[in-house]
Design a protein around this motif. Structure first.
Motif, short mmCIF file in Angstrom:
data_model
loop_
_atom_site.label_atom_id
_atom_site.label_comp_id
_atom_site.label_asym_id
_atom_site.label_seq_id
_atom_site.Cartn_x
_atom_site.Cartn_y
_atom_site.Cartn_z
N HIS A 25 -19.92 4.46 -4.17
CA HIS A 25 -19.03 3.51 -4.36
C HIS A 25 -17.68 4.00 -4.01
CE1 HIS A 25 -21.33 0.64 -7.06
NE2 HIS A 25 -21.92 1.24 -6.30
N VAL A 26 -16.92 3.52 -2.83
CA VAL A 26 -15.77 3.94 -2.06
C VAL A 26 -14.73 2.67 -2.04
CG1 VAL A 26 -14.91 4.81 -0.18
CG2 VAL A 26 -17.14 5.40 -0.62
N ALA A 27 -13.57 3.06 -2.46
CA ALA A 27 -12.43 2.13 -2.41
C ALA A 27 -11.36 2.69 -1.18
CB ALA A 27 -11.97 1.52 -3.59
N ASP A 28 -10.92 1.85 -0.38
CA ASP A 28 -9.58 2.28 0.43
C ASP A 28 -8.57 1.44 -0.17
OD1 ASP A 28 -7.72 2.72 2.15
OD2 ASP A 28 -9.08 2.05 4.05
N LEU A 29 -7.76 2.02 -0.80
CA LEU A 29 -6.42 1.38 -1.53
C LEU A 29 -5.27 1.03 -0.62
CD1 LEU A 29 -6.32 3.08 -4.93
CD2 LEU A 29 -7.67 1.14 -4.18
N GLY A 30 -5.26 -0.16 0.00
CA GLY A 30 -4.22 -0.46 0.98
C GLY A 30 -4.92 -0.16 2.47
N CYS A 31 -5.87 -0.85 2.42
CA CYS A 31 -6.92 -0.48 3.72
C CYS A 31 -6.33 -1.32 4.89
CB CYS A 31 -8.28 -1.24 3.39
SG CYS A 31 -8.17 -2.99 3.23
N GLY A 32 -5.44 -1.94 4.93
CA GLY A 32 -4.87 -2.77 6.23
C GLY A 32 -6.07 -3.64 6.67
N ALA A 33 -5.57 -4.26 7.89
CA ALA A 33 -6.51 -5.36 8.48
C ALA A 33 -7.52 -5.07 9.34
CB ALA A 33 -5.33 -6.27 9.33
N HIS A 58 -3.19 -10.78 2.05
CA HIS A 58 -4.34 -11.72 2.17
C HIS A 58 -5.03 -11.85 3.64
CE1 HIS A 58 -4.49 -13.43 -2.04
NE2 HIS A 58 -3.18 -13.44 -1.90
N VAL A 59 -3.91 -11.44 4.61
CA VAL A 59 -4.41 -11.84 6.04
C VAL A 59 -5.01 -10.51 6.30
CG1 VAL A 59 -1.91 -10.73 6.73
CG2 VAL A 59 -3.46 -12.07 8.23
N ALA A 60 -4.97 -9.32 5.74
CA ALA A 60 -5.69 -8.13 5.93
C ALA A 60 -6.99 -8.16 5.48
CB ALA A 60 -5.09 -7.08 5.32
N LEU A 61 -7.15 -8.76 4.16
CA LEU A 61 -8.45 -9.00 3.68
C LEU A 61 -9.34 -10.02 4.47
CD1 LEU A 61 -7.52 -8.81 -0.15
CD2 LEU A 61 -8.43 -7.19 1.29
N ARG A 62 -8.54 -11.18 4.92
CA ARG A 62 -9.32 -11.97 5.88
C ARG A 62 -9.98 -11.65 6.85
NH1 ARG A 62 -5.81 -15.87 3.63
NH2 ARG A 62 -4.29 -15.54 5.49
N SER A 63 -9.07 -10.83 7.66
CA SER A 63 -9.48 -9.78 8.79
C SER A 63 -10.71 -9.05 8.46
CB SER A 63 -8.21 -8.92 9.38
OG SER A 63 -8.88 -8.06 10.13
N ILE A 64 -10.70 -8.35 7.30
CA ILE A 64 -11.99 -7.43 7.04
C ILE A 64 -12.95 -8.28 6.66
CG2 ILE A 64 -12.65 -5.76 5.18
CD1 ILE A 64 -10.58 -4.39 6.55
N GLU A 65 -12.96 -9.44 6.24
CA GLU A 65 -13.98 -10.05 5.75
C GLU A 65 -14.68 -10.87 7.11
OE1 GLU A 65 -14.56 -13.18 1.84
OE2 GLU A 65 -12.50 -13.13 3.03
N GLU A 66 -13.92 -11.05 8.19
CA GLU A 66 -14.33 -11.79 9.25
C GLU A 66 -15.10 -10.67 10.02
OE1 GLU A 66 -11.10 -13.57 11.33
OE2 GLU A 66 -10.64 -14.82 9.59
N ILE A 67 -14.58 -9.44 10.03
CA ILE A 67 -15.20 -8.44 10.83
C ILE A 67 -16.47 -7.92 10.07
CG2 ILE A 67 -15.11 -5.99 11.80
CD1 ILE A 67 -12.05 -6.27 11.70
N ALA A 68 -16.55 -7.93 8.89
CA ALA A 68 -17.92 -7.63 8.08
C ALA A 68 -18.63 -8.72 8.27
CB ALA A 68 -17.44 -7.44 6.59
N LYS A 69 -18.45 -9.94 8.21
CA LYS A 69 -19.46 -10.94 8.69
C LYS A 69 -20.16 -10.96 9.92
CE LYS A 69 -18.69 -14.88 5.67
NZ LYS A 69 -17.53 -15.37 5.40
#
Length: 183
Positions: A25-33, A58-69
């Motif tokens: 289990h890993v976390a990147d704190l301040g992961c960016g878009a 929020h925009v960074a997290l949305r970007s991550i979510e889109e790429i992950a999907k």
């Protein structure tokens, strides 16, 4: 466009050096878009593992979510948090095998709280990986007065529970510090 400088770092080589394993289990704190460490970490930890992409934007997290999907990473969890507030991050305390702070400590206005939060999330025996801009002129990067020297960075990690396991160059413009959290 904020230039994080992460693209100057090979995340695969770095994570390999740290010894990342399947199921972690890993976390990147301040992961960016762009999730420069998020997606490579997700490949290493596999289906049994989990990668938390933590950011205040929020925009960074949305970007991550889109790429992950799109790329079908089912082991990535976007988490909104202000990592400079102790206790704010919705990840179980003492649950992370590896906590990454990449190019964020120098920007932080509440460094002690940021470090405390990173430690809180890391499990005993777990690792904290800190990556920062070298405090010397580089081709790109923040102005020198905003950078944090390796010596200065280390002053935030002097708790008796932390052991410096490794320190090394992370590409031409960055250094890395690897701490182990021991209770």
């Amino acid at each position: 466009m904020h230039h994080s400088g992460n693209e100057l770092i090979n995340p695969f080589k770095l994570l390999e050096r740290v010894g990342i394993m399947s199921g972690w289990h890993v976390a990147d704190l301040g992961c960016g878009a762009l999730g420069h460490f998020v997606f490579p970490a997700a490949q290493f930890v596999g289906g049994e593992g989990r990668v938390y992409a933590v950011d205040i934007q929020h925009v960074a997290l949305r970007s991550i979510e889109e790429i992950a999907k799109r790329e079908q990473y089912w082991n990535i969890r976007p988490v909104w948090s202000d990592v400079e507030v102790l206790g704010a991050t919705h990840i179980a305390a003492a649950s992370l095998d590896l906590t990454i702070l990449a190019n964020n400590l120098y920007l932080s206005r509440h460094r002690e709280a940021f470090v405390e939060e990173a430690i809180r999330l890391t499990k005993p025996g777990g690792l904290l990986l800190i990556i920062e801009w070298k405090a010397e002129p580089t081709v790109i990067g923040p102005s020198l007065e905003h950078r944090l020297s390796q010596e200065d960075a280390q002053t935030y990690f002097t708790q008796g529970t932390l052991t410096l396991e490794d320190s090394f160059e992370a590409g031409d413009c960055h250094y890395a510090l690897l701490y182990r959290y021991n209770l």
